[in-house]
Design a protein around this motif. Structure first.
Motif, PDB file in Angstrom:
ATOM      1  N   ARG A  59      11.195  57.554  52.527  1.00  0.00           N
ATOM      2  CA  ARG A  59      11.868  58.250  53.068  1.00  0.00           C
ATOM      3  C   ARG A  59      12.920  58.138  54.166  1.00  0.00           C
ATOM      4  O   ARG A  59      14.311  58.613  55.092  1.00  0.00           O
ATOM      5  N   ALA A  60      12.167  56.682  53.913  1.00  0.00           N
ATOM      6  CA  ALA A  60      14.237  56.073  54.439  1.00  0.00           C
ATOM      7  C   ALA A  60      15.154  55.982  54.039  1.00  0.00           C
ATOM      8  O   ALA A  60      16.796  56.654  53.881  1.00  0.00           O
ATOM      9  N   SER A  61      15.113  55.894  52.192  1.00  0.00           N
ATOM     10  CA  SER A  61      16.242  56.922  51.273  1.00  0.00           C
ATOM     11  C   SER A  61      16.373  57.612  51.915  1.00  0.00           C
ATOM     12  O   SER A  61      17.506  58.220  51.616  1.00  0.00           O
ATOM     13  N   ASP A  62      15.238  58.750  51.701  1.00  0.00           N
ATOM     14  CA  ASP A  62      16.177  60.585  51.250  1.00  0.00           C
ATOM     15  C   ASP A  62      16.743  60.343  52.978  1.00  0.00           C
ATOM     16  O   ASP A  62      17.812  61.285  52.763  1.00  0.00           O
ATOM     17  N   THR A  63      16.735  60.057  53.830  1.00  0.00           N
ATOM     18  CA  THR A  63      16.867  60.030  55.456  1.00  0.00           C
ATOM     19  C   THR A  63      19.077  59.958  55.007  1.00  0.00           C
ATOM     20  O   THR A  63      19.519  60.591  55.662  1.00  0.00           O
ATOM     21  N   ALA A  64      19.491  58.602  55.036  1.00  0.00           N
ATOM     22  CA  ALA A  64      20.225  58.271  54.938  1.00  0.00           C
ATOM     23  C   ALA A  64      20.836  58.898  52.970  1.00  0.00           C
ATOM     24  O   ALA A  64      22.364  58.907  53.686  1.00  0.00           O
ATOM     25  N   LYS A  65      20.256  58.935  52.161  1.00  0.00           N
ATOM     26  CA  LYS A  65      21.214  59.718  51.640  1.00  0.00           C
ATOM     27  C   LYS A  65      21.573  61.119  52.334  1.00  0.00           C
ATOM     28  O   LYS A  65      23.127  61.461  51.785  1.00  0.00           O
ATOM     29  N   PHE A  66      20.642  62.322  52.391  1.00  0.00           N
ATOM     30  CA  PHE A  66      20.388  63.391  53.111  1.00  0.00           C
ATOM     31  C   PHE A  66      21.744  63.196  54.146  1.00  0.00           C
ATOM     32  O   PHE A  66      22.616  64.154  54.072  1.00  0.00           O
ATOM     33  N   ALA A  67      21.801  62.370  55.306  1.00  0.00           N
ATOM     34  CA  ALA A  67      23.032  62.306  56.209  1.00  0.00           C
ATOM     35  C   ALA A  67      23.898  62.004  55.343  1.00  0.00           C
ATOM     36  O   ALA A  67      25.703  62.885  56.085  1.00  0.00           O
ATOM     37  N   ALA A  68      24.786  61.084  54.632  1.00  0.00           N
ATOM     38  CA  ALA A  68      26.036  61.433  53.883  1.00  0.00           C
ATOM     39  C   ALA A  68      25.838  62.328  53.269  1.00  0.00           C
ATOM     40  O   ALA A  68      27.163  62.942  53.513  1.00  0.00           O
ATOM     41  N   ALA A  69      25.658  62.508  52.563  1.00  0.00           N
ATOM     42  CA  ALA A  69      25.216  64.239  51.382  1.00  0.00           C
ATOM     43  C   ALA A  69      25.557  65.188  52.559  1.00  0.00           C
ATOM     44  O   ALA A  69      27.060  66.235  52.740  1.00  0.00           O
ATOM     45  N   SER A  78      19.664  62.444  43.251  1.00  0.00           N
ATOM     46  CA  SER A  78      17.555  62.895  43.051  1.00  0.00           C
ATOM     47  C   SER A  78      17.152  61.740  42.806  1.00  0.00           C
ATOM     48  O   SER A  78      16.731  60.881  42.300  1.00  0.00           O
ATOM     49  N   MET A  79      15.830  61.942  43.515  1.00  0.00           N
ATOM     50  CA  MET A  79      14.960  60.253  43.623  1.00  0.00           C
ATOM     51  C   MET A  79      13.387  60.421  43.683  1.00  0.00           C
ATOM     52  O   MET A  79      13.062  61.317  44.880  1.00  0.00           O
ATOM     53  N   PRO A  80      13.134  61.219  42.471  1.00  0.00           N
ATOM     54  CA  PRO A  80      11.430  61.559  42.313  1.00  0.00           C
ATOM     55  C   PRO A  80      10.779  61.128  43.333  1.00  0.00           C
ATOM     56  O   PRO A  80      11.116  59.194  43.045  1.00  0.00           O
ATOM     57  N   ASP A  81       9.979  60.393  43.863  1.00  0.00           N
ATOM     58  CA  ASP A  81       9.145  59.549  45.072  1.00  0.00           C
ATOM     59  C   ASP A  81       7.830  58.923  43.784  1.00  0.00           C
ATOM     60  O   ASP A  81       6.751  59.328  43.919  1.00  0.00           O
ATOM     61  N   THR A  82       8.261  58.297  42.768  1.00  0.00           N
ATOM     62  CA  THR A  82       7.249  57.682  41.972  1.00  0.00           C
ATOM     63  C   THR A  82       6.942  55.689  41.860  1.00  0.00           C
ATOM     64  O   THR A  82       6.700  55.416  41.016  1.00  0.00           O
ATOM     65  N   GLU A  83       7.980  56.003  43.261  1.00  0.00           N
ATOM     66  CA  GLU A  83       7.919  54.924  42.548  1.00  0.00           C
ATOM     67  C   GLU A  83       6.623  53.351  43.465  1.00  0.00           C
ATOM     68  O   GLU A  83       5.834  54.593  44.196  1.00  0.00           O
ATOM     69  N   ALA A  84       5.976  52.551  42.336  1.00  0.00           N
ATOM     70  CA  ALA A  84       4.704  52.351  42.719  1.00  0.00           C
ATOM     71  C   ALA A  84       4.922  50.475  42.993  1.00  0.00           C
ATOM     72  O   ALA A  84       3.530  49.866  42.522  1.00  0.00           O
ATOM     73  N   SER A  85       5.848  49.705  42.799  1.00  0.00           N
ATOM     74  CA  SER A  85       5.834  48.619  42.803  1.00  0.00           C
ATOM     75  C   SER A  85       7.319  48.485  43.666  1.00  0.00           C
ATOM     76  O   SER A  85       8.175  48.874  43.852  1.00  0.00           O
ATOM     77  N   LEU A  90      12.580  48.171  46.000  1.00  0.00           N
ATOM     78  CA  LEU A  90      14.107  47.455  46.010  1.00  0.00           C
ATOM     79  C   LEU A  90      15.131  48.306  44.845  1.00  0.00           C
ATOM     80  O   LEU A  90      16.533  48.185  45.633  1.00  0.00           O
ATOM     81  N   ALA A  91      14.974  48.902  43.665  1.00  0.00           N
ATOM     82  CA  ALA A  91      15.552  49.174  42.853  1.00  0.00           C
ATOM     83  C   ALA A  91      16.287  50.747  43.420  1.00  0.00           C
ATOM     84  O   ALA A  91      17.357  51.173  43.127  1.00  0.00           O
ATOM     85  N   ARG A  92      15.404  51.527  43.750  1.00  0.00           N
ATOM     86  CA  ARG A  92      15.437  52.799  45.138  1.00  0.00           C
ATOM     87  C   ARG A  92      16.344  52.301  46.119  1.00  0.00           C
ATOM     88  O   ARG A  92      16.881  53.274  46.086  1.00  0.00           O
ATOM     89  N   VAL A  97      22.044  52.479  48.327  1.00  0.00           N
ATOM     90  CA  VAL A  97      23.010  51.257  48.471  1.00  0.00           C
ATOM     91  C   VAL A  97      24.169  52.299  48.036  1.00  0.00           C
ATOM     92  O   VAL A  97      24.830  52.148  48.202  1.00  0.00           O
ATOM     93  N   ASP A  98      24.377  52.305  46.656  1.00  0.00           N
ATOM     94  CA  ASP A  98      25.139  52.645  45.035  1.00  0.00           C
ATOM     95  C   ASP A  98      25.679  53.802  46.015  1.00  0.00           C
ATOM     96  O   ASP A  98      27.285  53.860  45.940  1.00  0.00           O
ATOM     97  N   PHE A  99      24.642  55.167  46.469  1.00  0.00           N
ATOM     98  CA  PHE A  99      25.292  56.135  46.567  1.00  0.00           C
ATOM     99  C   PHE A  99      26.458  56.195  48.154  1.00  0.00           C
ATOM    100  O   PHE A  99      27.369  56.885  47.910  1.00  0.00           O
ATOM    101  N   LEU A 100      25.784  55.535  48.796  1.00  0.00           N
ATOM    102  CA  LEU A 100      26.499  55.062  50.441  1.00  0.00           C
ATOM    103  C   LEU A 100      27.701  54.504  49.596  1.00  0.00           C
ATOM    104  O   LEU A 100      28.795  55.339  50.487  1.00  0.00           O
ATOM    105  N   ASN A 101      27.983  53.559  49.457  1.00  0.00           N
ATOM    106  CA  ASN A 101      28.830  53.288  48.609  1.00  0.00           C
ATOM    107  C   ASN A 101      29.784  53.844  48.476  1.00  0.00           C
ATOM    108  O   ASN A 101      31.419  53.216  47.980  1.00  0.00           O
ATOM    109  N   SER A 102      29.610  55.018  47.153  1.00  0.00           N
ATOM    110  CA  SER A 102      30.599  55.659  46.851  1.00  0.00           C
ATOM    111  C   SER A 102      31.433  56.972  47.431  1.00  0.00           C
ATOM    112  O   SER A 102      31.921  57.515  47.400  1.00  0.00           O
ATOM    113  N   VAL A 103      30.243  56.701  48.911  1.00  0.00           N
ATOM    114  CA  VAL A 103      31.390  58.288  49.842  1.00  0.00           C
ATOM    115  C   VAL A 103      31.994  57.448  50.425  1.00  0.00           C
ATOM    116  O   VAL A 103      32.159  57.002  51.221  1.00  0.00           O
TER     117      VAL A 103
END
Length: 169
Positions: A59-69, A78-85, A90-92, A97-103
């Motif tokens: 949700r922190a990731s979604d909030t930041a990327k949606f705000a910038a977008a 698009s980031m499906p919520d499948t992280e389980a480790s 950390l990859a998400r 961060v990569d997306f934010l830096n690209s804006v």
């Protein structure tokens, strides 16, 4: 002197993710050192009806990327919520961060009065750019960063206030 909206958004989220990445790493190291299954931390919640640690990071990731977008008009990844480790969380964060830096700064600065619509399954809310950031996106982002930190702290991970604040970053 006016504050630039880019500084209030992208730079704030980058600092938050740096801190979050560091305290997630401490969580992983603590689990390993204590012989605790990493899944026990990843699935931990503060209360039954709250998201687990994985969901807080998502949700922190979604909030930041949606705000910038929403501010820039640039489509976020698009980031499906499948992280389980920890590695996947950390990859998400890294992908966010990569997306934010690209804006580009110029896509956000000057958008204080932009019309922003936030649609959910249950409602739609209208904002102006600055009101959206200060009254919706930032509180939401910090709620999830704080809750992720609190889950780790509650489970015994030795994190403190400076870990949350990001130390000397």
């Amino acid at each position: 002197m006016a504050t630039e909206l880019y500084d209030l958004t992208v730079l704030v989220y980058l600092r938050g993710f740096a801190a979050m990445s560091a305290f997630l790493e401490k969580g992983r190291a603590y689990a390993d050192a204590q012989g605790i299954a990493q899944e026990d931390l990843l699935s931990a919640r503060l209360y039954d009806d709250m998201l687990p640690l994985t969901g807080q990071v998502q949700r922190a990731s979604d909030t930041a990327k949606f705000a910038a977008a929403r501010l820039s008009g640039i489509q976020g990844p698009s980031m499906p919520d499948t992280e389980a480790s920890f590695d996947e969380l950390l990859a998400r964060i890294a992908a966010t961060v990569d997306f934010l830096n690209s804006v580009p700064r110029e896509a956000i600065d000057g958008r204080e009065d932009a019309d922003i619509e936030v649609r959910t399954a249950r409602s739609s809310r209208q904002f102006k750019g600055l009101g959206y950031i200060l009254g919706f996106a930032h509180p939401n982002f910090f709620f999830h960063v704080t809750t992720a930190y609190a889950i780790l702290r509650h489970k015994g991970v030795p994190v403190g206030k400076m870990d949350y604040l990001g130390g000397d970053r």
